[in-house]
Design an enzyme around this catalytic site. Structure first.
Site, PDB file in Angstrom:
ATOM      1  N   CYS A 139       4.169  28.652 -17.147  1.00 14.27           N
ATOM      2  CA  CYS A 139       3.526  28.911 -18.537  1.00 14.27           C
ATOM      3  C   CYS A 139       3.175  27.635 -19.239  1.00 14.27           C
ATOM      4  O   CYS A 139       3.635  27.403 -20.237  1.00 14.27           O
ATOM      5  CB  CYS A 139       4.916  29.723 -19.157  1.00 14.27           C
ATOM      6  N   GLU A 140       2.151  27.331 -18.699  1.00 14.67           N
ATOM      7  CA  GLU A 140       1.398  26.170 -19.464  1.00 14.67           C
ATOM      8  C   GLU A 140      -0.181  26.314 -19.424  1.00 14.67           C
ATOM      9  O   GLU A 140      -0.482  26.694 -18.138  1.00 14.67           O
ATOM     10  CB  GLU A 140       1.703  24.745 -18.956  1.00 14.67           C
ATOM     11  N   TYR A 182       1.908  10.877  -4.330  1.00 13.77           N
ATOM     12  CA  TYR A 182       1.920  11.324  -5.659  1.00 13.77           C
ATOM     13  C   TYR A 182       2.018  12.932  -6.076  1.00 13.77           C
ATOM     14  O   TYR A 182       1.597  13.277  -7.033  1.00 13.77           O
ATOM     15  CB  TYR A 182       0.989  10.453  -6.532  1.00 13.77           C
ATOM     16  N   PRO A 234       0.752  -1.320  -0.037  1.00 13.12           N
ATOM     17  CA  PRO A 234      -0.002   0.101   0.115  1.00 13.12           C
ATOM     18  C   PRO A 234       0.919   1.229  -0.008  1.00 13.12           C
ATOM     19  O   PRO A 234       1.990   1.287   0.586  1.00 13.12           O
ATOM     20  CB  PRO A 234      -0.581  -0.074   1.579  1.00 13.12           C
ATOM     21  N   ARG A 281      -0.688   5.017  -1.641  1.00 13.21           N
ATOM     22  CA  ARG A 281      -1.548   5.982  -1.452  1.00 13.21           C
ATOM     23  C   ARG A 281      -2.524   5.882  -0.120  1.00 13.21           C
ATOM     24  O   ARG A 281      -2.878   6.968   0.428  1.00 13.21           O
ATOM     25  CB  ARG A 281      -2.430   6.023  -2.777  1.00 13.21           C
ATOM     26  N   ARG A 330      -0.868  16.252 -10.368  1.00  9.22           N
ATOM     27  CA  ARG A 330      -1.852  15.124 -10.624  1.00  9.22           C
ATOM     28  C   ARG A 330      -2.960  15.765 -11.200  1.00  9.22           C
ATOM     29  O   ARG A 330      -3.528  14.856 -12.249  1.00  9.22           O
ATOM     30  CB  ARG A 330      -2.307  14.690  -9.222  1.00  9.22           C
ATOM     31  N   TYR A 362      -3.479  13.519 -14.466  1.00  8.44           N
ATOM     32  CA  TYR A 362      -4.326  12.556 -14.026  1.00  8.44           C
ATOM     33  C   TYR A 362      -5.822  13.074 -14.232  1.00  8.44           C
ATOM     34  O   TYR A 362      -6.912  12.286 -13.996  1.00  8.44           O
ATOM     35  CB  TYR A 362      -4.319  11.546 -12.755  1.00  8.44           C
TER      36      TYR A 362
END
EC number: 4.1.1.20
Length: 427
Positions: free
Chosen positions: A352-353, A381, A282, A284, A320, A324
């Site tokens: 800058c995205e 994560y 385990p 997360r 994330r 995701y």
């Protein structure tokens, strides 16, 4: 459950606290953005998981370091007796650095190098999770050269849909992980002929953030079948590694994932009377709700049809949502009142995205420049995937325990960042 809650702060407002630590005061001390982890939450989640298997005292819970590799987090779990699941020599060195003995460490991953294999063999790890025939041969070569024996389990890919995001599914035939179920017996037979290899376990891990027990049930049935097949063929299988993947709640408007006790009941039913040691990985489930990312509002930009809340945390700090499409609850660090106006806003960072966002079209209490927010359930994560994109400094990490806190990974200076690089002589 976690240990982040509103209580009266030093400013007399209701302030979000990490255990007994006022996050407004902590932000003033550490600066923003920063990750904050709760020792009490880490300890509780580990104990809840291990407690679900108290009827099987030989169970080995190997915390998956890839979820959160902060040394303070690892030491907290090591002190509770946790083993570690590693996927690189760097993670193995982290596990050893906090006092986890080799015999409580499993080595996973599809791309182990011979150098990593040699280091792991010298460390006396419990087992390698082998993911391909070429890896098996490489491991045999290294083990034979060193005069050592590598205990292995093949990671078997059962082609089971984990019903999760496609980027964190690992148990389908099209995924890069593991060996096909139908090839397992022939690979075990091959392993038995190679020097330095002891094929004594079976491993399966079908994905992450799994919130339905049905995929586990299907995968475990195949795993039980395989153990029987291998034993009938003469293999002394003494452990089964069931991986990890149990999901956690990221939002309150969705059904809660299964409890560890529900998962344990399924495991015990599926494993039946198999006389094996059970391993789990385990990550997360233990670290996710134990961490938050604290950020400060820089500007609020209002266009005719859109509001952008620009904060000092960005996709390089928490990728994330971009990677995701993940949802993270966002709370104001100073609790809002019922009279506070709610605004639909995109919470975005300075990178800058266009994909640099933490939340899109999110109803939040109206925020202003200087306000602090907490991005919840960021303990897994999060910091492990942080980068210096746009030459932004790596985000610091803080571990709290009761009223105490420690900056376990300080924010580097710009001088630190620049000094890590070298100019060629000809320049």
């Amino acid at each position: 459950m976690h240990h982040f809650a509103y209580r009266r702060g030093v400013s007399h407002a209701n302030v979000l606290h990490a255990e007994e630590v006022d996050l407004c005061a902590l932000a003033d001390t550490v600066g923003t953005p920063f990750y904050c982890y709760s020792s009490a939450t880490l300890e509780r989640h580990y104990k809840v998981f291990t407690g679900a298997f108290e009827a099987r005292p030989d169970t080995l819970v190997c915390y998956s370091i890839k979820a959160n590799s902060n040394l303070g987090v690892l030491k907290t779990l090591a002190n509770l007796g946790a083993g570690m699941d590693v996927v690189s020599e760097g993670e193995l060195r982290r596990a050893l650095a906090v006092g986890v003995p080799g015999e409580r460490i499993a080595f996973s991953g599809v791309g182990k190098t011979k150098e990593e294999m040699a280091f792991a063999l010298d460390a006396g790890i419990y087992a390698f999770n082998v993911e391909s025939e070429p890896e098996l041969r490489a491991l045999s070569e290294v083990a034979e050269r060193k005069g050592l024996t590598a205990r292995i389990a093949f990671r078997v890919n059962p082609d089971v849909d984990a019903l999760t995001h496609h980027k964190i599914s690992t148990g389908r035939a099209e995924n890069k992980f593991g060996v096909p179920f139908e090839q397992a017996l022939s690979l075990y037979r091959q392993a038995a002929t190679l020097p330095g290899i002891a094929p004594v376990g079976v491993h399966m891990h079908i994905g992450s953030q799994i919130t339905d027990l049905a995929p586990f049930k299907n995968a475990f049935a195949l795993l039980t079948e395989l153990v029987g097949t291998l034993r009938n063929a003469g293999f002394a299988i003494d452990f089964v590694n069931l991986g990890g993947g149990l999901g956690i709640p990221y939002r309150s408007d969705e059904p809660a994932p299964p409890l560890p006790t529900d998962y344990a009941r399924l495991v015990n039913e599926a494993m039946g009377d198999l006389d094996v040691r059970l391993l789990f990985e385990p990550g997360r489930m233990i670290a996710g709700n134990a961490g938050i990312l604290v950020s400060r509002v820089l500007y609020v930009k209002t266009d005719p049809d859109k509001t952008f809340t620009i904060v000092d945390a960005a996709m390089n700090d928490l990728i994330r949502p971009t990677l995701y499409e993940a949802y993270h609850q966002i709370l104001p660090v100073i609790e809002s009142t019922p009279e506070t106006f709610t605004r639909i806003t995109d919470v975005v960072g300075p990178v800058c995205e266009t994909g640099d966002y933490l939340a899109l079209a999110r109803p939040l209490p109206e925020l202003h420049a200087g306000d602090l927010i907490a991005i919840m359930t960021a303990g897994a994560y999060g910091a492990v995937q942080a980068s210096q994109y746009n030459s932004r400094l790596l985000v610091p990490e803080v571990l709290v325990s009761g009223e105490a806190f420690c900056v376990t990974r300080p924010r580097p200076s710009y001088e630190d960042m620049l000094s890590a690089e070298r100019l060629p002589d000809w320049l």
